[in-house]
Design an enzyme around this catalytic site. Structure first.
Site, PDB file in Angstrom:
ATOM      1  CB  SER A 216      -8.757   1.532   5.669  1.00 21.26           C
ATOM      2  OG  SER A 216      -9.233   2.692   5.520  1.00 21.26           O
TER       3      SER A 216
ATOM      4  CB  SER B  18      -8.173   3.995   2.512  1.00 18.58           C
ATOM      5  OG  SER B  18      -7.325   3.290   3.503  1.00 18.58           O
TER       6      SER B  18
ATOM      7  CE  LYS C 270      -3.829   2.078   2.579  1.00 22.62           C
ATOM      8  NZ  LYS C 270      -4.901   1.998   3.662  1.00 22.62           N
TER       9      LYS C 270
END
Lengths: 100, 498
Positions: B188, B164, B84
């Site tokens: 998330s 997210s 990420k």
């Protein structure tokens, strides 16, 4: 509580985010919607409740009081620190003139 | 050369790759090449902000050399993963999907990513996300929406992969990577995992170091793995977790062998069903999956008990004060001086430069949250909003603490809906926030929580179930998730259209 345009302009200035009139006009109803939603917290009886400061209680650690205890977060890495600066000059961060 | 084709290699999970590399069934390089090819062919998903095929190959070559030399292999040996783009990676652009950090190239490595490399993993690239991890649909990224590999039956409409960690969920679900890192502040990891039919676990707050992770809300942020099986999550979490003196809230505890201790026999365990999670507006298919989950856990030997978490409805409003408050403080560092974007209008002074830089560098959702945070922390409003929210947070945590007298693990839905269309909730920030209604309470209490696939809804979209555990009881969460995984028989995968 709700916010008006002048209040949002003040908050934006405190947050150092430049916003023109159109941006402020857009933001006012959005912030009021969110503030209206969080308003319900006022209904909760919190008598005698301490505000939470940590989800897992643990004492704050201190590192050993020695220079460069961890070289990765210690000193002497000026070039690495400046490597991503938009304007690095003579080993310093460059900023616009602050004294008139 | 291995007997397996490239597509077959990309369908293997973390454990299968590690074991296959160790056994010599295939080389780490073959796996890295297969995943690199899958990533290169999937630009339509927009899951990656940058790709790093050379990083993956170099890590793989090192593992292959280590194996040839008879050296011990790490937990993640030969496993190429997606990272990420919230984790600082040495020499590789790290943006948090923002314009303000575009071009930022860290000169250091986050603790979590370093641990993964030390365990033998390689990096396929930096994954797209909601800007500064603020969002539930991956539509706030400066680098464009991530498109879910899933589509509704008979439709070609683009759906959200959740957020997210939407690049992470899309990449893992689309078989571009066997696993990816995620971060979870209010859901998330769990919500995107649920929306894409994969697993994801957020450990107890403090298990994974936050050092080198771009900060959103520091009292809530936790890293965790996203993968296609419970066992793969257990293994990868083991590689990611551990004490780090550079994070003041890092837990100084040994990392258990979660993977080795996995056990789906739940005899003697009590599973709590929180009645407040039966909320209006939840999809019927999700309620049905919840009932299925209850039956599966009973079948695994658990006793199911009704519990109450009375402050559930107040968790979300408390979160939307606490998280923006912390964000407004954390994001004060983006000033156009030390790194990232600088916008210096003609004749501007220092204050003008700050304001212009931040106006140009932050997206709308980030600005909204900074303004809310600034407002609730400002003089005159601090007690009414922030202190009140921190007291409610204490009550949410107390609800869980009391529930642990009655049960060992909690079963609930992960999200109130399946994947929605891109654009569907964009015009109403509040509607978007409601996506986190089931995931935020565990975040506020710092508890380990996981999403595991439970089935498909009538439109053919994945449904996730959430397991929430006691502090530090990742094992209990993983074991219950394993029991569901074994009974759900979830084998569906998105049809390839990209």
């Amino acid at each position: 509580m709700s916010v008006d345009k002048a209040t949002v302009a003040k908050i934006a200035s405190l947050a150092r985010i430049s916003m023109d009139d159109a941006a402020l006009d857009r933001m006012v109803p959005e912030l009021n919607k969110i503030l209206g939603f969080v308003e319900q917290l006022g209904q909760v009886d919190v008598t005698g409740v301490e505000p939470m400061t940590a989800v897992i209680a643990q004492p704050l650690r201190l590192r050993d009081d020695v220079v460069n205890a961890d070289p990765l977060t210690g000193g002497g890495v000026r070039d690495a620190v400046l490597a991503n600066a938009p304007a690095a000059e003579h080993g310093f961060f460059g900023v616009p003139k602050v004294i008139e | 050369m291995s007997e397996l084709t490239q597509p077959e290699l990309t369908h293997l999970g973390v454990q299968a790759i590690r074991d296959g590399v160790a056994a010599g069934t295939f080389t780490a390089r073959e796996v890295a090449e297969a995943c690199n090819a899958a990533v290169a062919d999937a630009s339509a998903l927009n899951a990656f902000i940058v790709t790093t095929p050379d990083h993956a190959l170099a890590a793989a070559d090192k593992v292959d050399a280590d194996r040839a030399a008879g050296r011990e292999l790490g937990l993640m040996a030969g496993v190429p993963i997606g990272m990420k783009d919230l984790f600082a990676t040495n020499g590789v652009q790290t943006t948090a999907a923002s314009h303000i950090l575009e071009g930022f190239t860290p000169r250091y490595e986050s603790t979590v990513s370093q641990r993964l490399w030390d365990a033998g993993a390689g990096m396929l690239g930096k994954l797209n996300l909601d800007q500064f991890a603020m969002g539930s649909s991956n539509e706030t990224s400066y680098f464009g929406d991530v498109v879910s590999p899933w589509r509704r039956n008979g439709s070609t409409a683009g759906l959200t992969p959740g957020g997210s960690s939407g690049g992470s969920s899309a990449a893992v679900a689309a078989r571009l990577a066997p696993a990816a890192t995620g971060t979870d502040t209010g859901g998330s990891i769990r919500q995107p995992a649920a929306l894409t039919g994969i697993c994801g676990i957020k450990p107890t707050y403090g298990r994974c170091s936050r050092w080198g992770v771009v900060a959103f809300a520091s009292s809530l942020d936790q890293a965790g793995p996203m993968a296609r099986s419970v066992a793969d999550c257990a293994l990868m979490l083991q590689a990611m977790a551990g004490f780090d003196p550079k994070d003041s809230t890092s837990l100084d505890l040994p990392v258990p062998d979660w993977s080795g201790a996995l056990n789906a026999d739940l005899k003697g365990k009590r599973v709590g069903i929180p009645r407040e999670y039966r909320m209006d507006g939840t999809d019927a298919a999700i309620l049905k999956a919840w009932d299925d989950g209850i039956a599966w856990l009973k079948d695994a030997g658990a006793e199911v008990v009704d519990i109450s978490l009375p402050h559930t409805e107040y968790a979300l409003p408390a979160y939307y004060i606490i998280a923006p408050a912390e964000a407004s403080s954390n994001l004060a560092r983006y000033d156009g001086v030390r790194y990232g974007l600088r916008d210096l209008p003609q004749g501007a002074n220092l204050q003008d430069m700050y304001a212009a830089t931040r106006a140009a560098g932050f997206g709308d959702e980030v600005k909204r949250r900074i303004l809310i945070g600034t407002y609730v922390l400002s003089a005159g409003y601090y007690d009414a909003y922030y202190t009140q929210a921190m007291k409610v947070r204490a009550l949410v945590a107390r609800d869980f603490a009391e529930a642990w007298d009655k049960c060992d693990v909690i079963l609930a839905p992960t999200a109130p809906n399946t994947a929605f269309a891109l654009g569907e909730k964009l015009s109403d920030p509040l509607a978007m926030y409601l996506n986190d209604v089931f995931s935020v309470p565990a975040s506020l209490a710092g508890l380990p929580a996981m999403s595991v696939p439970a089935g498909l809804d009538p439109a053919g979209l994945p449904l996730g179930l959430q397991l929430i555990g006691r502090p530090l009881d990742e094992q209990g969460v993983l074991n219950a998730a394993l029991a569901i995984e074994q009974r759900a028989g979830f084998t569906a995968q998105p049809d390839r259209w990209w």
